[in-house]
Design a protein around this motif. Structure first.
Motif, PDB file in Angstrom:
ATOM      1  N   GLU A  63      -4.030  -2.100   7.777  1.00  0.00           N
ATOM      2  CA  GLU A  63      -4.371  -1.142   6.722  1.00  0.00           C
ATOM      3  C   GLU A  63      -3.407   0.040   6.663  1.00  0.00           C
ATOM      4  OE1 GLU A  63      -8.345  -0.241   7.940  1.00  0.00           O
ATOM      5  OE2 GLU A  63      -7.694   1.057   9.562  1.00  0.00           O
ATOM      6  N   LEU A  64      -3.507   0.769   5.557  1.00  0.00           N
ATOM      7  CA  LEU A  64      -2.859   2.069   5.398  1.00  0.00           C
ATOM      8  C   LEU A  64      -3.975   3.105   5.412  1.00  0.00           C
ATOM      9  CD1 LEU A  64      -0.452   1.402   2.397  1.00  0.00           C
ATOM     10  CD2 LEU A  64       0.195   1.678   4.780  1.00  0.00           C
ATOM     11  N   VAL A  65      -3.794   4.184   6.171  1.00  0.00           N
ATOM     12  CA  VAL A  65      -4.797   5.240   6.226  1.00  0.00           C
ATOM     13  C   VAL A  65      -4.123   6.539   5.813  1.00  0.00           C
ATOM     14  CG1 VAL A  65      -6.492   6.440   7.652  1.00  0.00           C
ATOM     15  CG2 VAL A  65      -5.945   4.043   8.137  1.00  0.00           C
ATOM     16  N   ASN A 130      -4.920  -4.634  -0.732  1.00  0.00           N
ATOM     17  CA  ASN A 130      -6.112  -5.130  -1.406  1.00  0.00           C
ATOM     18  C   ASN A 130      -6.761  -3.949  -2.125  1.00  0.00           C
ATOM     19  OD1 ASN A 130      -8.442  -6.313  -2.258  1.00  0.00           O
ATOM     20  ND2 ASN A 130      -9.113  -7.003  -0.234  1.00  0.00           N
ATOM     21  N   VAL A 131      -6.409  -3.737  -3.402  1.00  0.00           N
ATOM     22  CA  VAL A 131      -6.893  -2.560  -4.124  1.00  0.00           C
ATOM     23  C   VAL A 131      -8.399  -2.604  -4.380  1.00  0.00           C
ATOM     24  CG1 VAL A 131      -4.673  -2.028  -5.177  1.00  0.00           C
ATOM     25  CG2 VAL A 131      -6.257  -3.540  -6.354  1.00  0.00           C
ATOM     26  N   SER A 132      -9.014  -3.761  -4.287  1.00  0.00           N
ATOM     27  CA  SER A 132     -10.462  -3.829  -4.489  1.00  0.00           C
ATOM     28  C   SER A 132     -11.233  -3.480  -3.217  1.00  0.00           C
ATOM     29  CB  SER A 132     -10.862  -5.218  -4.986  1.00  0.00           C
ATOM     30  OG  SER A 132     -10.518  -6.193  -4.038  1.00  0.00           O
ATOM     31  N   ALA A 133     -10.545  -3.253  -2.118  1.00  0.00           N
ATOM     32  CA  ALA A 133     -11.215  -2.931  -0.855  1.00  0.00           C
ATOM     33  C   ALA A 133     -10.806  -1.554  -0.329  1.00  0.00           C
ATOM     34  CB  ALA A 133     -10.898  -4.007   0.177  1.00  0.00           C
ATOM     35  N   ILE A 134     -10.525  -0.615  -1.237  1.00  0.00           N
ATOM     36  CA  ILE A 134     -10.158   0.740  -0.825  1.00  0.00           C
ATOM     37  C   ILE A 134     -11.430   1.538  -0.572  1.00  0.00           C
ATOM     38  CG2 ILE A 134      -9.061   2.885  -1.571  1.00  0.00           C
ATOM     39  CD1 ILE A 134      -7.109   1.189  -3.196  1.00  0.00           C
ATOM     40  N   THR A 135     -11.442   2.273   0.539  1.00  0.00           N
ATOM     41  CA  THR A 135     -12.585   3.135   0.851  1.00  0.00           C
ATOM     42  C   THR A 135     -12.099   4.568   1.022  1.00  0.00           C
ATOM     43  OG1 THR A 135     -12.392   2.750   3.233  1.00  0.00           O
ATOM     44  CG2 THR A 135     -13.860   1.277   1.987  1.00  0.00           C
ATOM     45  N   ALA A 136     -12.994   5.524   0.775  1.00  0.00           N
ATOM     46  CA  ALA A 136     -12.650   6.937   0.936  1.00  0.00           C
ATOM     47  C   ALA A 136     -13.867   7.691   1.443  1.00  0.00           C
ATOM     48  CB  ALA A 136     -12.180   7.516  -0.384  1.00  0.00           C
ATOM     49  N   LYS A 137     -13.609   8.690   2.292  1.00  0.00           N
ATOM     50  CA  LYS A 137     -14.687   9.567   2.740  1.00  0.00           C
ATOM     51  C   LYS A 137     -14.115  10.974   2.893  1.00  0.00           C
ATOM     52  CE  LYS A 137     -14.285   8.855   7.719  1.00  0.00           C
ATOM     53  NZ  LYS A 137     -14.964   8.530   8.954  1.00  0.00           N
TER      54      LYS A 137
END
Length: 164
Positions: A63-65, A130-137
């Motif tokens: 992943e990229l964070v 995977n642009v459909s599996a991007i998460t953010a908090k």
């Protein structure tokens, strides 16, 4: 009005020039010495200025964070979208609250460096994301966006077949 002295050889009296700028144009000196302290109200090419969001990006095999500083903003003030299939866009339309003491006598800001207006940051994502599996908090003034990578296709294995 003071004048800047130029000698007969064409040399400029820099001491006189600096004194003139300090006396008549202190904002010019500040912008030259501290270019990053540009006010969030100033414009560039006639458009409203949108401040950059500071970011740290970490890449792992999976992943990229991205860690972005968004002090004073809540998650409802921030919008994370993907445009044009691989352009990650982070926007903030929220405004951090300033002190309410502005109406008090003798209260005035001496310097305003922390941005309070709109902020935008755009990132071109690599093809293996995977642009459909991007998460953010958003926690403690830090927005963390995680972009999963698509694992590489398995390499085809060549098997020799014996001919009988």
């Amino acid at each position: 009005m003071s004048r800047v002295a130029i000698t007969s050889t064409g040399d400029v009296d820099f001491g006189g020039l600096v004194s003139h700028l300090l006396e008549h144009h202190p904002s010019v000196i500040e912008k030259l010495m501290f270019p990053s302290t540009r006010s969030h109200h100033e414009t560039r090419n006639g458009e409203e200025s949108k401040g950059n969001i500071p970011v740290d990006i970490v890449e792992t095999p999976k992943e990229l964070v991205m860690y972005m500083d968004v002090p004073g903003l809540s998650k409802s003030d921030i919008q994370v979208t993907v445009e044009e299939e691989n352009l990650l866009v982070v926007r903030s339309n929220g405004k951090r609250k300033r002190e309410e003491k502005e109406d008090e006598e003798g209260f005035k800001y001496l310097r305003l460096e922390r941005r309070t207006g709109k902020m935008v940051r755009k990132f071109r994502l690599p093809k293996n994301c995977n642009v459909s599996a991007i998460t953010a908090k958003c926690e403690n003034g830090v927005l963390t966006v995680v972009v999963e990578k698509i694992p590489p296709a398995p390499k085809s294995k060549t098997v020799e077949v014996k001919i009988s």
